[in-house]
Design an enzyme around this catalytic site. Structure first.
Site, PDB file in Angstrom:
ATOM      1  N   TYR A 179      25.873  62.155  38.384  1.00 18.00           N
ATOM      2  CA  TYR A 179      26.655  62.977  37.459  1.00 18.00           C
ATOM      3  C   TYR A 179      26.550  62.427  36.029  1.00 18.00           C
ATOM      4  CZ  TYR A 179      30.540  65.484  35.352  1.00 18.00           C
ATOM      5  OH  TYR A 179      31.303  66.262  34.532  1.00 18.00           O
TER       6      TYR A 179
ATOM      7  N   LYS B  78      24.477  64.214  32.824  1.00 19.96           N
ATOM      8  CA  LYS B  78      25.143  64.652  31.598  1.00 19.96           C
ATOM      9  C   LYS B  78      24.534  63.960  30.379  1.00 19.96           C
ATOM     10  CE  LYS B  78      28.520  67.493  32.786  1.00 19.96           C
ATOM     11  NZ  LYS B  78      28.648  68.836  32.186  1.00 19.96           N
TER      12      LYS B  78
ATOM     13  N   VAL C 280      45.182  65.662  38.929  1.00 16.70           N
ATOM     14  CA  VAL C 280      46.344  66.513  38.627  1.00 16.70           C
ATOM     15  C   VAL C 280      46.591  67.539  39.744  1.00 16.70           C
ATOM     16  CG1 VAL C 280      47.336  68.191  37.013  1.00 16.70           C
ATOM     17  CG2 VAL C 280      46.299  66.090  36.135  1.00 16.70           C
TER      18      VAL C 280
ATOM     19  N   PHE D 219      47.876  65.680  42.958  1.00 15.77           N
ATOM     20  CA  PHE D 219      49.270  65.219  42.918  1.00 15.77           C
ATOM     21  C   PHE D 219      50.247  66.396  42.977  1.00 15.77           C
ATOM     22  CE2 PHE D 219      48.687  60.788  40.682  1.00 15.77           C
ATOM     23  CZ  PHE D 219      47.921  60.371  41.766  1.00 15.77           C
TER      24      PHE D 219
ATOM     25  N   TYR E 147      44.968  56.023  44.080  1.00 11.09           N
ATOM     26  CA  TYR E 147      43.820  55.182  44.400  1.00 11.09           C
ATOM     27  C   TYR E 147      43.930  53.848  43.665  1.00 11.09           C
ATOM     28  CZ  TYR E 147      41.921  59.693  45.962  1.00 11.09           C
ATOM     29  OH  TYR E 147      41.735  60.918  46.567  1.00 11.09           O
TER      30      TYR E 147
ATOM     31  N   LYS F 271      46.723  51.462  38.241  1.00 14.01           N
ATOM     32  CA  LYS F 271      46.823  50.905  36.879  1.00 14.01           C
ATOM     33  C   LYS F 271      45.742  51.480  35.956  1.00 14.01           C
ATOM     34  CE  LYS F 271      49.092  46.551  37.821  1.00 14.01           C
ATOM     35  NZ  LYS F 271      48.890  45.127  38.105  1.00 14.01           N
ATOM     36  N   GLN F 272      44.754  52.151  36.548  1.00 12.82           N
ATOM     37  CA  GLN F 272      43.713  52.746  35.712  1.00 12.82           C
ATOM     38  C   GLN F 272      44.335  53.850  34.845  1.00 12.82           C
ATOM     39  OE1 GLN F 272      44.221  53.208  38.923  1.00 12.82           O
ATOM     40  NE2 GLN F 272      43.073  54.890  39.820  1.00 12.82           N
TER      41      GLN F 272
ATOM     42  N   PRO G 165      36.292  54.449  36.551  1.00  8.33           N
ATOM     43  CA  PRO G 165      36.564  53.854  35.232  1.00  8.33           C
ATOM     44  C   PRO G 165      38.002  53.350  35.122  1.00  8.33           C
ATOM     45  CG  PRO G 165      35.359  55.926  35.000  1.00  8.33           C
ATOM     46  CD  PRO G 165      35.772  55.819  36.435  1.00  8.33           C
TER      47      PRO G 165
HETATM   48  N1  UDP Z   1      42.968  59.545  41.566  1.00 13.14           N
HETATM   49  C1  UDP Z   1      44.020  59.117  42.363  1.00 13.14           C
HETATM   50  N2  UDP Z   1      44.423  59.927  43.388  1.00 13.14           N
HETATM   51  C2  UDP Z   1      43.853  61.139  43.647  1.00 13.14           C
HETATM   52  C3  UDP Z   1      42.771  61.570  42.813  1.00 13.14           C
HETATM   53  C4  UDP Z   1      42.351  60.738  41.796  1.00 13.14           C
HETATM   54  O1  UDP Z   1      44.590  58.028  42.165  1.00 13.14           O
HETATM   55  O2  UDP Z   1      44.286  61.823  44.593  1.00 13.14           O
HETATM   56  C5  UDP Z   1      42.562  58.676  40.442  1.00 13.14           C
HETATM   57  C6  UDP Z   1      41.054  58.386  40.377  1.00 13.14           C
HETATM   58  O3  UDP Z   1      40.736  57.242  41.144  1.00 13.14           O
HETATM   59  C7  UDP Z   1      40.860  58.167  38.890  1.00 13.14           C
HETATM   60  C8  UDP Z   1      41.893  59.078  38.239  1.00 13.14           C
HETATM   61  O4  UDP Z   1      42.846  59.370  39.252  1.00 13.14           O
HETATM   62  O5  UDP Z   1      41.158  56.833  38.544  1.00 13.14           O
HETATM   63  C9  UDP Z   1      41.305  60.369  37.696  1.00 13.14           C
HETATM   64  O6  UDP Z   1      40.519  60.939  38.712  1.00 13.14           O
HETATM   65  P1  UDP Z   1      39.834  62.357  38.542  1.00 13.14           P
HETATM   66  O7  UDP Z   1      38.934  62.568  39.714  1.00 13.14           O
HETATM   67  O8  UDP Z   1      40.864  63.402  38.270  1.00 13.14           O
HETATM   68  O9  UDP Z   1      38.980  62.250  37.208  1.00 13.14           O
HETATM   69  P2  UDP Z   1      37.934  61.156  36.647  1.00 13.14           P
HETATM   70  O10 UDP Z   1      37.917  59.936  37.512  1.00 13.14           O
HETATM   71  O11 UDP Z   1      36.633  61.882  36.627  1.00 13.14           O
HETATM   72  O12 UDP Z   1      38.456  60.838  35.299  1.00 13.14           O
END
Ligand code: UDP
Length: 196
Positions: free
Chosen positions: A34, A38, A77, A80, A93, A97-98, A161
């Site tokens: 991915y 891009k 989003v 959740f 996940y 803290k990310q 990330p």
């Molecule tokens: N994430 C999470 N629970 C979920 C889905 C995603 O904690 O049910 C976390 C994921 O590990 C990431 C962040 O939320 O750190 C954003 O994830 P998403 O897939 O929405 O977007 P991206 O990683 O592409 O920014």
């Protein structure tokens, strides 16, 4: 106009991310296809601009959300909100803290329309610079939905990330734009849509 992504910055070592940052992508990692596709799309768009003088634009879209996302889209989003509305465990996940910076769809669309009217071939970050941890997002969704969900910690995906926040100085100057809709307001609108 190429719809690129904040993923071009990979797991960024520079924070917040400016367009001038070249990124920190693992080309052979699980997100490599991915991210690199891009990045290649940006490269070829710039080549068409330089060689064929095309009027091109590149936007790097940071996490965006709003009504009409699919509940099982997999992104944080909709995950959740769907889980909270069904009183199912909220899947955080890692330790949560990310960070991510969430932009409401109407703000993004406004910026896209403004940029289409400009001559600007360099990439432009579009997103909301207000940064939240995933744990903060989980708590906010639980509060706004009045959910009985508990938080369930799951394994952090590989190469996830750690932080992400756009520097939108270029968009502000070029477009006279900045996001107007705070996360809480945008989430309320999105929850209303998901509930219906
Ligand atoms: N994430 C999470 N629970 C979920 C889905 C995603 O904690 O049910 C976390 C994921 O590990 C990431 C962040 O939320 O750190 C954003 O994830 P998403 O897939 O929405 O977007 P991206 O990683 O592409 O920014």
């Amino acid at each position: 106009m190429l719809f690129s992504t904040s993923e071009v910055y990979g797991d960024p070592l520079v924070h917040p991310q400016k367009e001038s940052y070249w990124g920190n992508v693992n080309p052979v990692g699980v997100r490599g296809c991915y991210d690199e596709s891009k990045r290649f799309a940006e490269a070829i768009t710039m080549a068409y601009h330089r060689v064929h003088k095309l009027d091109t634009k590149i936007i790097r879209i940071f996490n965006t959300y709003g009504p009409r996302m699919r509940n099982h889209d997999g992104r944080v989003v909709p995950n959740f909100i769907d889980q909270a509305l069904h009183n199912k465990p909220i899947t955080v996940y890692g330790k949560g803290k990310q960070t991510r910076s969430f932009c409401y769809i109407d703000d993004l669309v406004e910026a896209i329309c403004r940029l289409m009217m400009k001559e600007a071939f360099e990439p432009v970050n579009l997103g909301n610079p207000c940064e939240f941890t995933i744990m903060q997002l989980a708590r906010l969704v639980i509060k706004l939905t009045g959910s009985k969900s508990r938080i369930l910690f799951k394994e952090l995906p590989c190469d996830d990330p750690k932080q992400r926040r756009p520097d939108i100085t270029r968009a502000r100057k070029l477009l006279g734009w900045s996001p107007q809709i705070a996360l809480e307001d945008g989430l309320k609108r999105t929850i209303t849509w998901f509930s219906a």
